[in-house]
Scaffold this active site. Structure first.
Site, PDB file in Angstrom:
ATOM      1  N   LYS A   1      67.868  42.690  79.025  1.00  0.00           N
ATOM      2  CA  LYS A   1      69.195  42.876  78.445  1.00  0.00           C
ATOM      3  C   LYS A   1      69.142  44.039  77.466  1.00  0.00           C
ATOM      4  O   LYS A   1      68.258  44.079  76.605  1.00  0.00           O
ATOM      5  CB  LYS A   1      69.575  41.573  77.712  1.00  0.00           C
ATOM      6  CG  LYS A   1      71.048  41.409  77.435  1.00  0.00           C
ATOM      7  CD  LYS A   1      71.303  39.988  76.933  1.00  0.00           C
ATOM      8  CE  LYS A   1      72.579  39.892  76.139  1.00  0.00           C
ATOM      9  NZ  LYS A   1      72.769  38.555  75.565  1.00  0.00           N
TER      10      LYS A   1
ATOM     11  N   HIS B   1      77.298  33.317  62.939  1.00  0.00           N
ATOM     12  CA  HIS B   1      75.911  32.830  63.055  1.00  0.00           C
ATOM     13  C   HIS B   1      75.442  32.272  61.714  1.00  0.00           C
ATOM     14  O   HIS B   1      74.830  31.209  61.634  1.00  0.00           O
ATOM     15  CB  HIS B   1      74.950  33.965  63.423  1.00  0.00           C
ATOM     16  CG  HIS B   1      75.128  34.538  64.797  1.00  0.00           C
ATOM     17  ND1 HIS B   1      75.264  35.887  65.021  1.00  0.00           N
ATOM     18  CD2 HIS B   1      75.170  33.951  66.017  1.00  0.00           C
ATOM     19  CE1 HIS B   1      75.373  36.112  66.316  1.00  0.00           C
ATOM     20  NE2 HIS B   1      75.316  34.947  66.947  1.00  0.00           N
TER      21      HIS B   1
ATOM     22  N   ARG C   1      82.394  27.694  69.609  1.00  0.00           N
ATOM     23  CA  ARG C   1      83.580  28.383  69.092  1.00  0.00           C
ATOM     24  C   ARG C   1      84.863  27.835  69.703  1.00  0.00           C
ATOM     25  O   ARG C   1      85.852  27.650  69.047  1.00  0.00           O
ATOM     26  CB  ARG C   1      83.490  29.888  69.391  1.00  0.00           C
ATOM     27  CG  ARG C   1      82.467  30.597  68.555  1.00  0.00           C
ATOM     28  CD  ARG C   1      82.196  31.970  69.056  1.00  0.00           C
ATOM     29  NE  ARG C   1      81.602  31.931  70.388  1.00  0.00           N
ATOM     30  CZ  ARG C   1      81.004  32.929  70.968  1.00  0.00           C
ATOM     31  NH1 ARG C   1      80.944  34.094  70.367  1.00  0.00           N
ATOM     32  NH2 ARG C   1      80.475  32.806  72.171  1.00  0.00           N
TER      33      ARG C   1
ATOM     34  N   SER D   1      79.088  38.826  68.711  1.00  0.00           N
ATOM     35  CA  SER D   1      78.385  40.088  68.431  1.00  0.00           C
ATOM     36  C   SER D   1      78.865  41.192  69.367  1.00  0.00           C
ATOM     37  O   SER D   1      79.029  42.345  68.959  1.00  0.00           O
ATOM     38  CB  SER D   1      76.877  39.913  68.608  1.00  0.00           C
ATOM     39  OG  SER D   1      76.381  38.956  67.719  1.00  0.00           O
TER      40      SER D   1
HETATM   41  O1  PNS Z   1      72.990  34.519  71.621  1.00  0.00           O
HETATM   42  P1  PNS Z   1      72.862  34.154  73.067  1.00  0.00           P
HETATM   43  O2  PNS Z   1      72.437  35.357  73.883  1.00  0.00           O
HETATM   44  O3  PNS Z   1      74.103  33.502  73.604  1.00  0.00           O
HETATM   45  O4  PNS Z   1      71.678  33.061  73.128  1.00  0.00           O
HETATM   46  C1  PNS Z   1      71.315  32.446  74.347  1.00  0.00           C
HETATM   47  C2  PNS Z   1      69.964  31.731  74.236  1.00  0.00           C
HETATM   48  C3  PNS Z   1      68.897  32.639  73.683  1.00  0.00           C
HETATM   49  C4  PNS Z   1      70.115  30.546  73.315  1.00  0.00           C
HETATM   50  C5  PNS Z   1      69.621  31.227  75.679  1.00  0.00           C
HETATM   51  O5  PNS Z   1      69.785  32.265  76.574  1.00  0.00           O
HETATM   52  C6  PNS Z   1      68.188  30.709  75.780  1.00  0.00           C
HETATM   53  O6  PNS Z   1      67.876  29.645  75.289  1.00  0.00           O
HETATM   54  N1  PNS Z   1      67.307  31.525  76.429  1.00  0.00           N
HETATM   55  C7  PNS Z   1      65.900  31.229  76.556  1.00  0.00           C
HETATM   56  C8  PNS Z   1      65.511  31.002  78.018  1.00  0.00           C
HETATM   57  C9  PNS Z   1      65.748  29.549  78.425  1.00  0.00           C
HETATM   58  O7  PNS Z   1      65.234  28.632  77.816  1.00  0.00           O
HETATM   59  N2  PNS Z   1      66.545  29.375  79.491  1.00  0.00           N
HETATM   60  C10 PNS Z   1      66.888  28.085  80.018  1.00  0.00           C
HETATM   61  C11 PNS Z   1      68.123  27.532  79.372  1.00  0.00           C
HETATM   62  S1  PNS Z   1      68.543  25.935  80.004  1.00  0.00           S
END
Ligand code: PNS
Length: 175
Positions: free
Chosen positions: A52, A28, A101, A138
């Site tokens: 979560k 990150h 990744r 993570s």
């Molecule tokens: O570290 P992560 O859990 O892989 O991050 C995922 C994240 C937070 C980037 C993604 O889940 C997100 O943007 N969530 C916010 C809700 C949202 O906007 N959902 C629609 C996505 S198209």
């Protein structure tokens, strides 16, 4: 003021690095640091997701992120809930920066990027992760640490310390 005598107002280019960061890893941090070189301001946006379960609270994650990004003058850390594009619009952020990744990340990331662009015209910039961190997640770090594996090289030092302490606390509580 420009050479023609007209004043030029330079738009501040802001990017968001969103994620769960439970906890922040060296992978990150690599992406955040590289984004900080490309944009005037980078907001590390921590998702508040009550559905979560996480090892660290949002406040703890923000604390760790703030500590390990303190060396960058243009990075700040914030939390958000709801849609990422709504957060970006409210904060006048026009780009989302994501690390890729491996090919396995691509399908889902592409889907989200296209959805976010369709919803709000906000683009996503994909950065290939440093190959050193291409396997890093993570969730894996937490699992390895829980069973006593060595994850020291995968996390910033203060985060590593906090992870070991939290894992010990959890393991003690389960006995
Ligand atoms: O570290 P992560 O859990 O892989 O991050 C995922 C994240 C937070 C980037 C993604 O889940 C997100 O943007 N969530 C916010 C809700 C949202 O906007 N959902 C629609 C996505 S198209």
């Amino acid at each position: 003021m420009s050479t023609s005598g007209k004043s030029v107002i330079k738009k501040i280019r802001k990017a968001a690095c969103p994620g769960s960061f439970d906890p922040v890893t060296n992978g990150h941090l690599d992406i955040i640091g590289r984004a900080a070189h490309l944009y005037d301001e980078v907001v590390v946006a921590v998702l508040i997701n009550k559905n979560k379960s996480s090892l660290f609270t949002v406040e703890e994650r923000i604390e760790m992120l703030t500590e390990v990004t303190a060396g960058y003058g243009n990075v700040r850390v914030d939390a958000f809930h709801g849609l990422l594009v709504d957060y970006c619009r409210t904060n006048e952020i026009d780009v989302i920066v994501k690390g890729l990744r491996a090919v396995s990340d691509f399908d889902y990331e592409l889907q989200m990027a296209q959805m976010n662009r369709g919803l709000a015209g906000i683009d996503t910039l994909f950065m290939p992760t440093n190959p050193e961190y291409s396997f890093l997640a993570s969730s894996l770090v937490k699992e390895i640490a829980t069973y006593g594996g060595d994850v020291a090289g995968l996390l910033p030092e203060p985060v590593h310390k906090r992870l070991l302490a939290r894992v010990e606390q959890r393991n003690d509580a389960e006995q």
